[in-house]
Design a protein around this motif. Structure first.
Motif, short mmCIF file in Angstrom:
data_model
loop_
_atom_site.label_atom_id
_atom_site.label_comp_id
_atom_site.label_asym_id
_atom_site.label_seq_id
_atom_site.Cartn_x
_atom_site.Cartn_y
_atom_site.Cartn_z
N VAL A 91 37.45 53.07 37.83
CA VAL A 91 37.80 52.67 36.46
C VAL A 91 39.30 52.39 36.36
O VAL A 91 39.72 51.41 35.74
N CYS B 258 40.03 49.17 37.98
CA CYS B 258 39.47 48.09 37.17
C CYS B 258 40.37 47.81 35.96
O CYS B 258 40.65 46.65 35.63
N ARG C 35 39.30 43.25 40.07
CA ARG C 35 37.95 42.73 39.80
C ARG C 35 36.93 43.30 40.79
O ARG C 35 35.76 43.47 40.44
N PHE D 81 35.63 46.47 39.49
CA PHE D 81 34.65 46.23 38.42
C PHE D 81 33.30 45.84 39.02
O PHE D 81 32.25 46.30 38.58
N ASN D 82 33.34 45.00 40.03
CA ASN D 82 32.09 44.59 40.69
C ASN D 82 31.37 45.80 41.27
O ASN D 82 30.14 45.89 41.22
N TYR E 200 33.89 45.36 30.34
CA TYR E 200 35.03 44.82 31.08
C TYR E 200 36.19 44.51 30.13
O TYR E 200 37.35 44.81 30.42
N LEU F 146 37.71 47.87 28.66
CA LEU F 146 37.98 48.97 29.59
C LEU F 146 39.35 49.59 29.36
O LEU F 146 39.55 50.79 29.58
#
Lengths: 219, 292
Positions: free
Chosen positions: A36, A39, A44, A47-48, A84, A87
């Motif tokens: 987190v 991210c 990215r 996040f993926n 996203y 976040l």
């Protein structure tokens, strides 16, 4: 130096309090904390990784809210997109998964209300019945059948889905989280921001509604 | 009946093994003796199992790819704003300066234009120190000046080769830039000579000029220049008077037969004239046509 009874009791109380604090802080431990943070810093790939970890559960929740694969796909993407984009506002007060499921349930509930207003579930239900019309007639349950025996039939799946579609949004979300997705009461209480007792009583009422519908349709 | 309703409340806890032994025993004892509740409990279990047995669903294989495409296509509001700014900057290749700097420059230009906005013809006499004659015989009222000095105008005044205008008097701009800025209105005498220390507004300018010339000897002053008059009858004169007699000038004008007495109280607001030497000051007086 002699310790009196009051001092010993105080020490015991302090120990219990410390253990409780450690326990509660452990509850807040988040396996996803590192991902987190990365991210939120714009990574990215991180996040993926989070998406890959939770996509199945989020998609499943989305599907239970809308009952259609395409709608579920769109809703699940909407949920992850919202996560996203927001976040940076996630302060880490709860686990990332709890926060993600909060977004999922809120968005799911809203989408469910939106679709219900447009008769999405009514049309869908009738079309499914039409498609499987002959099969449905053949699959009508025996009036004397034992409830346990019904579980093996295809008819009960349709009856359950129809019963869920007719639930109030608050009942629907709690049934999805507990009985379909198998989340703990503690986690559900955090997601829905409800006391655990209220969570259990609301779930019980929701189950009773589904039970009555099943009983009416199948018995 | 009451027992049955109470028992149903415990179905969930008993089914999930989340009840204490006493509650569990109470429920089970009741179920043994109550066929309806026993049937309900069975259906309760069927419901939970049916919900748990619903088919598993999985996202499409390209879910992540679709999601990333969607995120890139629909950025957040903040990202949209940043993107718009970047696009704006990129769309001006000849001036790739930050938008903030461009905005600042725009505001500065606007402020500059507003500051130099030419006053209305009617506002010149009202805002400056003015002697306002409202009677047919040239009665005059004295009003204080309130507008600031434009320092660029000092050098352009024909009578001001070595003097500065009054510190509080407004001297309109007559430089090259002004001609385009005020092309929409007729130039006044004051515009042309760039001086506006004292304005005398009178329906009879000739009478007012005559009055002034009569007053000057009494206060040891002298007329040093008299400008032409334009189509509106405006005229401008330059006088040199002893600095100690500046206040007497307006007093003398007031005391002269053609001036309103009530205006004397405002003389204290008059701006100080520019010094010629240690004793004398130079004063520009503009005569404008008052409405009849």
């Amino acid at each position: 130096m002699t310790l009196d009874l009051e001092t010993i009791l105080n020490l015991i109380c302090l120990t219990i309090a410390s253990v409780s604090l450690v326990g509660s802080s452990t509850d807040n431990n988040d396996d996803d904390e590192e991902l987190v943070k990365r991210c939120a810093g714009g990574d990215r790939e991180a996040f993926n990784d989070l998406v890959l970890k939770y996509q199945k559960k989020v998609f499943s929740v989305a599907y239970r809210f809308v009952g259609d694969p395409e709608e579920a796909n769109d809703l699940a993407q909407e949920i992850f997109t919202a996560a996203y984009q927001n976040l940076k506002s996630f302060r880490g007060d709860s686990k990332f998964s709890t926060w993600l499921f909060q977004i999922a349930t809120n968005r799911g509930k809203n989408r469910f209300k939106y679709l219900k207003r447009r008769g999405f579930f009514t049309n869908k239900g009738s079309s499914e019945t039409d498609d499987e019309g002959d099969q449905s007639h053949r699959a009508l349950p025996d009036q004397t059948a034992n409830p346990e025996e019904l579980l093996s039939g295809n008819q009960i799946r349709k009856a359950v889905i129809e019963a869920i579609n007719e639930l109030e949004p608050d009942h629907r979300e709690i049934v999805i989280l507990r009985d379909i997705e198998g989340l703990s009461y503690d986690e559900i209480a955090r997601i829905l921001d409800l006391p655990e007792g209220t969570t259990k009583s609301r779930l019980h009422r929701a189950r009773m509604v589904v039970k009555e519908k099943l009983k009416k349709v199948l018995s | 009946m009451m027992d049955c309703e109470r028992i149903a409340d415990y179905f969930g806890a008993v089914y999930e093994g989340d009840s204490d032994t006493q509650t569990e025993k109470m429920v089970k004892d009741h179920l043994k003796s109550c066929a309806a509740c026993r049937e309900d409990f069975k259906w309760y279990g069927v419901t939970i199992q049916a919900l748990a047995n619903l088919e598993q669903v999985a996202p499409p294989n390209d879910f992540l790819k679709q999601l990333n495409a969607r995120i890139d296509k629909n950025p957040s509001l903040f990202q949209s704003i940043i993107s718009q700014i970047k696009n704006l900057m990129n769309s001006i290749p000849t001036a790739p300066v930050p938008v903030g700097a461009m905005s600042l420059a725009f505001v500065t230009v606007c402020a500059f234009l507003v500051y130099n906005y030419p006053p209305e013809l009617s506002q010149i006499g009202k805002s400056g120190l003015s002697l306002n004659s409202t009677s047919q015989n040239g009665a005059i009222t004295v009003e204080p000046a309130s507008r600031p000095v434009d320092p660029r105008m000092v050098a352009s005044a024909p009578f001001s080769s070595q003097t500065a205008p009054f510190s509080h008097a407004y001297v309109p701009y007559d430089g090259p830039g002004r001609s385009s800025a005020v092309s929409w209105r007729f130039p006044t005498v004051a515009d042309e000579i760039g001086a506006d220390n004292l304005t005398v507004e009178s329906p009879q300018i000739d009478l007012a000029l005559k009055t002034l010339k009569e007053i000057l000897p009494d206060i040891q002053g002298k007329l040093v220049d008299e400008k032409f008059r334009n189509a509106f009858g405006e005229a401008l004169v330059a006088v040199i008077i002893p600095s100690s007699r500046y206040g007497d000038l307006t007093s003398a004008l007031v005391n002269h037969g053609a001036i309103e007495v009530g205006a004397k109280s405002r003389e204290s607001d008059s701006p100080a004239p520019a010094k010629v030497d240690s004793r004398n000051v130079r004063l520009y007086i503009r005569f404008t046509q008052a409405p009849k």
